[in-house]
Scaffold this motif. Structure first.
Motif, PDB file in Angstrom:
ATOM      1  N   SER A 163      45.280  55.085  48.611  1.00 53.88           N
ATOM      2  CA  SER A 163      45.085  53.733  49.182  1.00 53.88           C
ATOM      3  C   SER A 163      46.537  53.478  49.746  1.00 53.88           C
ATOM      4  O   SER A 163      46.229  53.243  51.844  1.00 53.88           O
ATOM      5  N   ALA A 164      47.831  53.445  48.909  1.00 57.67           N
ATOM      6  CA  ALA A 164      48.639  53.455  49.502  1.00 57.67           C
ATOM      7  C   ALA A 164      49.009  54.012  50.296  1.00 57.67           C
ATOM      8  O   ALA A 164      49.796  53.872  51.642  1.00 57.67           O
ATOM      9  N   VAL A 165      48.556  55.851  50.599  1.00 61.03           N
ATOM     10  CA  VAL A 165      49.398  57.050  51.657  1.00 61.03           C
ATOM     11  C   VAL A 165      48.563  56.315  52.432  1.00 61.03           C
ATOM     12  O   VAL A 165      47.069  56.499  52.626  1.00 61.03           O
ATOM     13  N   GLY A 166      48.726  56.210  53.315  1.00 60.77           N
ATOM     14  CA  GLY A 166      48.685  56.264  54.688  1.00 60.77           C
ATOM     15  C   GLY A 166      49.488  56.201  56.082  1.00 60.77           C
ATOM     16  O   GLY A 166      49.964  56.625  56.279  1.00 60.77           O
ATOM     17  N   LEU A 167      48.734  55.483  57.059  1.00 62.98           N
ATOM     18  CA  LEU A 167      49.417  55.258  58.435  1.00 62.98           C
ATOM     19  C   LEU A 167      50.568  54.508  58.635  1.00 62.98           C
ATOM     20  O   LEU A 167      51.803  55.154  59.035  1.00 62.98           O
ATOM     21  N   GLY A 168      50.280  53.937  57.632  1.00 67.91           N
ATOM     22  CA  GLY A 168      52.158  53.293  57.250  1.00 67.91           C
ATOM     23  C   GLY A 168      53.380  54.209  57.162  1.00 67.91           C
ATOM     24  O   GLY A 168      54.550  54.337  57.233  1.00 67.91           O
ATOM     25  N   ASN A 169      52.808  55.406  56.161  1.00 71.09           N
ATOM     26  CA  ASN A 169      53.673  56.473  55.768  1.00 71.09           C
ATOM     27  C   ASN A 169      53.936  57.336  56.707  1.00 71.09           C
ATOM     28  O   ASN A 169      54.966  57.528  57.021  1.00 71.09           O
ATOM     29  N   ILE A 170      53.011  57.628  57.296  1.00 75.41           N
ATOM     30  CA  ILE A 170      52.736  58.823  58.387  1.00 75.41           C
ATOM     31  C   ILE A 170      53.045  58.589  60.073  1.00 75.41           C
ATOM     32  O   ILE A 170      53.793  59.191  60.308  1.00 75.41           O
ATOM     33  N   ILE A 230      39.397  53.522  53.678  1.00 75.94           N
ATOM     34  CA  ILE A 230      38.254  53.066  52.070  1.00 75.94           C
ATOM     35  C   ILE A 230      38.658  51.980  50.712  1.00 75.94           C
ATOM     36  O   ILE A 230      37.504  51.284  50.674  1.00 75.94           O
ATOM     37  N   SER A 231      39.657  52.395  50.517  1.00 75.80           N
ATOM     38  CA  SER A 231      40.263  50.960  50.052  1.00 75.80           C
ATOM     39  C   SER A 231      40.145  50.033  50.369  1.00 75.80           C
ATOM     40  O   SER A 231      40.314  48.473  50.213  1.00 75.80           O
ATOM     41  N   LEU A 232      40.938  49.272  51.829  1.00 75.69           N
ATOM     42  CA  LEU A 232      40.501  47.990  52.821  1.00 75.69           C
ATOM     43  C   LEU A 232      38.858  47.813  52.484  1.00 75.69           C
ATOM     44  O   LEU A 232      39.120  46.816  52.925  1.00 75.69           O
ATOM     45  N   GLY A 267      44.715  42.608  47.120  1.00 76.44           N
ATOM     46  CA  GLY A 267      44.439  42.736  46.484  1.00 76.44           C
ATOM     47  C   GLY A 267      43.674  44.475  46.508  1.00 76.44           C
ATOM     48  O   GLY A 267      42.353  43.848  45.806  1.00 76.44           O
ATOM     49  N   THR A 268      43.600  44.301  46.875  1.00 79.83           N
ATOM     50  CA  THR A 268      43.245  46.443  47.035  1.00 79.83           C
ATOM     51  C   THR A 268      43.605  46.882  45.787  1.00 79.83           C
ATOM     52  O   THR A 268      42.244  47.431  44.795  1.00 79.83           O
ATOM     53  N   LEU A 269      44.971  46.593  45.089  1.00 83.20           N
ATOM     54  CA  LEU A 269      44.916  47.119  44.031  1.00 83.20           C
ATOM     55  C   LEU A 269      44.363  46.633  42.797  1.00 83.20           C
ATOM     56  O   LEU A 269      44.089  46.795  41.286  1.00 83.20           O
ATOM     57  N   PHE A 297      42.302  46.591  62.858  1.00 80.77           N
ATOM     58  CA  PHE A 297      43.414  47.201  63.500  1.00 80.77           C
ATOM     59  C   PHE A 297      43.695  49.159  62.957  1.00 80.77           C
ATOM     60  O   PHE A 297      43.725  49.528  64.299  1.00 80.77           O
ATOM     61  N   TYR A 298      43.861  48.684  61.874  1.00 85.56           N
ATOM     62  CA  TYR A 298      44.211  49.840  61.193  1.00 85.56           C
ATOM     63  C   TYR A 298      42.919  50.877  62.142  1.00 85.56           C
ATOM     64  O   TYR A 298      43.280  52.696  62.017  1.00 85.56           O
ATOM     65  N   ASN A 299      42.118  50.669  62.015  1.00 82.25           N
ATOM     66  CA  ASN A 299      40.726  51.769  62.062  1.00 82.25           C
ATOM     67  C   ASN A 299      41.359  52.252  63.768  1.00 82.25           C
ATOM     68  O   ASN A 299      40.226  53.103  64.049  1.00 82.25           O
ATOM     69  N   SER A 339      53.196  49.168  52.846  1.00 85.02           N
ATOM     70  CA  SER A 339      52.595  51.528  52.475  1.00 85.02           C
ATOM     71  C   SER A 339      52.329  51.023  50.847  1.00 85.02           C
ATOM     72  O   SER A 339      51.599  51.803  51.204  1.00 85.02           O
ATOM     73  N   LEU A 340      53.035  49.927  50.065  1.00 84.81           N
ATOM     74  CA  LEU A 340      52.627  50.287  48.473  1.00 84.81           C
ATOM     75  C   LEU A 340      50.730  49.315  48.552  1.00 84.81           C
ATOM     76  O   LEU A 340      50.015  48.986  48.076  1.00 84.81           O
ATOM     77  N   SER A 341      49.772  49.432  49.558  1.00 86.22           N
ATOM     78  CA  SER A 341      48.966  48.076  49.787  1.00 86.22           C
ATOM     79  C   SER A 341      49.111  47.156  48.746  1.00 86.22           C
ATOM     80  O   SER A 341      47.718  46.566  48.163  1.00 86.22           O
ATOM     81  N   LEU A 342      50.652  46.077  49.258  1.00 80.88           N
ATOM     82  CA  LEU A 342      50.720  45.208  47.935  1.00 80.88           C
ATOM     83  C   LEU A 342      49.699  44.129  48.771  1.00 80.88           C
ATOM     84  O   LEU A 342      49.739  43.802  49.680  1.00 80.88           O
TER      85      LEU A 342
HETATM   86  N1  PHE Z   1      49.287  50.927  52.326  1.00 81.69           N
HETATM   87  C1  PHE Z   1      48.397  50.953  53.554  1.00 81.69           C
HETATM   88  C2  PHE Z   1      49.065  52.421  54.192  1.00 81.69           C
HETATM   89  O1  PHE Z   1      49.739  52.540  54.146  1.00 81.69           O
HETATM   90  C3  PHE Z   1      47.732  50.605  54.434  1.00 81.69           C
HETATM   91  C4  PHE Z   1      47.294  49.710  53.506  1.00 81.69           C
HETATM   92  C5  PHE Z   1      47.505  48.194  53.756  1.00 81.69           C
HETATM   93  C6  PHE Z   1      46.028  50.035  52.869  1.00 81.69           C
HETATM   94  C7  PHE Z   1      47.249  47.293  52.467  1.00 81.69           C
HETATM   95  C8  PHE Z   1      45.378  48.638  51.967  1.00 81.69           C
HETATM   96  C9  PHE Z   1      45.458  47.778  51.899  1.00 81.69           C
HETATM   97  O2  PHE Z   1      48.412  52.852  55.422  1.00 81.69           O
END
Ligand code: PHE
Length: 475
Positions: free
Chosen positions: A20-27, A335-337, A238-240, A101-103, A232-235
């Motif tokens: 969940s945390a590793v995503g578009l935010g990181n890359i 999927i986590s969202l 409510g995901t975590l 928007f992420y999608n 980036s940490l999906s905080l």
């Molecule tokens: N953490 C995800 C990312 O870095 C995005 C995200 C945010 C996912 C909030 C879930 C909840 O791309």
């Protein structure tokens, strides 16, 4: 346990939460933000935010979810009464907005993966022009460059893949997908870094990234670093909490949170170590400076040019792998969202997972339409009159960033003023015998009671002022 599902154990939970945390935010985001905010200095600020503000919030959020054993709305209302349930609901809505928007951006990455691997995008002389028309013309079904060019279609497929995985349930779907995609992601990432470091001028990129220039430190750097760390940490939404509700009482929360935060931070760090050598290689080839500050299009305009320079075959392999990596990272996050509203409908509203997933996917896809059309297709969405002429994508992503830090701040207040920090302690002691006597406990108390709510509160207010009025008009 009811039939709501659970992770098979520690590894399953950690992989899913790290996914969940590793995503578009990181890359996608981290490298361009680092590029725009001074490289190494941004990295330092980002790390400080992770240690002092994000880690405590992450531990708190997982412990609320595991203690209540239900979705975000249900958790807050169970532990704090109906009024606090609104905070959970706020998080669920923010999750829907982020995914909308992420999608869309994930769809672009998917399209680029297809275009580079199977089409001939790398022969395109004008990458900027291509990207502009790609994001503008969302319905274009003509097979430009050998692959259908509709990013409406790409986003739709991405949403279908997300729904398909989540419909299979927590263990089979979410955990199973992460167990395959997360290790693959690390392998591809390391492979590309090793190759990138052998390119001419790579070391100049490494230096830009790792040697801090303190004159670049601005107030802005702190805002960007904090927002990015939360996202980036999906905080904060409510995901975590939701993932935590599927975690067994035997598991150690502070330990798992440390692994998740480290995994996420390492991928962001490595993404920079991959992107900057590539960008500096291009600067050397084209004899230009400073392309690293390109902003959001960095990976869609600059990197394809880099892959072009690598030659037809190597470019296709490295470029295709890069965008496959981005797709994996994005999919483990989407999927986590979607799981956040799905868990709410399954747990609180007692609906059937399979049906709910597909309905939510459709709704969120539709909510994402303005974002998709904001890249040129609809001029009024491209230049919002009430948001200093920025586009809808920028607007909605800023609003979500702000909501995450506000959500994190309110969550800390919830723990210390409503639920009771001793209840959090009792939850954390399960699965961690030494917790009660540890220095970590004291540290978490200071952070959750004082440091996080105060700093997150102040920063959130300043960011809101900055976005709508401009800080220079106040101070
Ligand atoms: N953490 C995800 C990312 O870095 C995005 C995200 C945010 C996912 C909030 C879930 C909840 O791309």
């Amino acid at each position: 346990m009811s039939n709501r599902g659970s992770f098979s154990g520690r590894i399953g939970f950690i992989l899913a939460a790290a996914g969940s945390a590793v995503g578009l935010g990181n890359i996608w985001k981290f490298p361009y933000l680092a590029g725009q905010n001074g490289g190494a200095i941004f990295l330092i600020v980002y790390l400080l935010c992770i240690v002092f503000l994000c880690y405590p919030v992450m531990v708190g959020e997982i412990s609320i979810g595991r203690s209540a054993g239900t979705d975000a709305y249900g958790s807050y209302s169970k532990l704090g009464g109906k009024r606090w349930g609104y905070l959970g609901m706020f998080g669920i809505i923010v999750g829907v907005m982020i995914l909308s928007f992420y999608n869309v951006v994930a769809g672009w990455a998917f399209g680029y993966f297809l275009h580079i691997s199977f089409g001939d995008l790398l022969n395109e002389p004008d990458m900027g022009g291509f990207f502009g028309s790609f994001v503008n013309d969302i319905l274009d079904l003509s097979s430009a460059k050998g692959v259908a060019n509709s990013n409406f279609l790409f986003s739709l497929i991405f949403m279908i893949m997300t729904a398909f995985i989540v419909a299979r349930g927590v263990q089979k779907g979410i955990e199973g997908a992460n167990k395959v995609m997360m290790p693959s992601l690390y392998i591809i990432l390391i492979g590309i870094i090793v190759y990138a470091l052998t390119l001419p001028n790579a070391m100049s990129g490494v230096k830009f990234y790792l040697i801090p220039d303190f004159s670049e430190l601005k107030v802005q750097t702190f805002f960007e670093g904090l927002k990015q760390a939360f996202f980036s940490l999906s905080l904060g939404m409510g995901t975590l909490m939701t993932y935590g509700s599927y975690l067994s009482k035997k598991e150690n929360i502070p330990g798992s949170a440390a692994v998740i935060a480290t995994a996420d931070t390492s991928v962001a760090f490595f993404a920079g170590l991959m992107v900057f050598p590539l960008v500096h290689f291009l600067q050397y080839k084209l004899q230009v400076d400073n392309i690293a500050t390109a902003g959001p299009p960095l990976i869609f305009i600059v990197l394809p040019q880099v892959f072009h320079e690598m030659g037809a075959i190597v470019g296709r392999i490295i470029g295709g792998s890069f965008f496959l990596l981005v797709c994996f990272a994005a999919l483990t996050s989407t999927i986590s969202l979607i799981e956040v509203p799905v868990a709410y409908l399954v747990d609180t509203k007692k609906m059937q997972r399979k049906n709910v997933v597909w309905i939510m996917a459709l709704i969120i896809f539709i909510v994402g339409m303005p974002t998709m059309m904001s890249q040129g297709m609809v001029p009024s969405l491209n230049k919002l009159f009430f948001y200093r002429g920025q586009d809808f994508l920028g607007f909605i992503s800023d609003m979500c960033d702000i909501s995450l830090t506000v959500g994190g701040c309110l969550m800390c207040i919830f723990i210390s003023r409503r639920w009771g920090i001793q209840n959090m302690d009792a939850e954390l002691a399960q699965g961690n015998e030494t917790y009660m006597k540890s220095a970590l406990r004291k540290y978490l108390h200071v952070c959750i009671r004082w440091v996080c709510p105060i700093l997150l509160g102040i920063m959130s207010i300043l960011v809101i002022i900055e976005k709508f009025i401009g800080l220079e008009n106040i101070f």
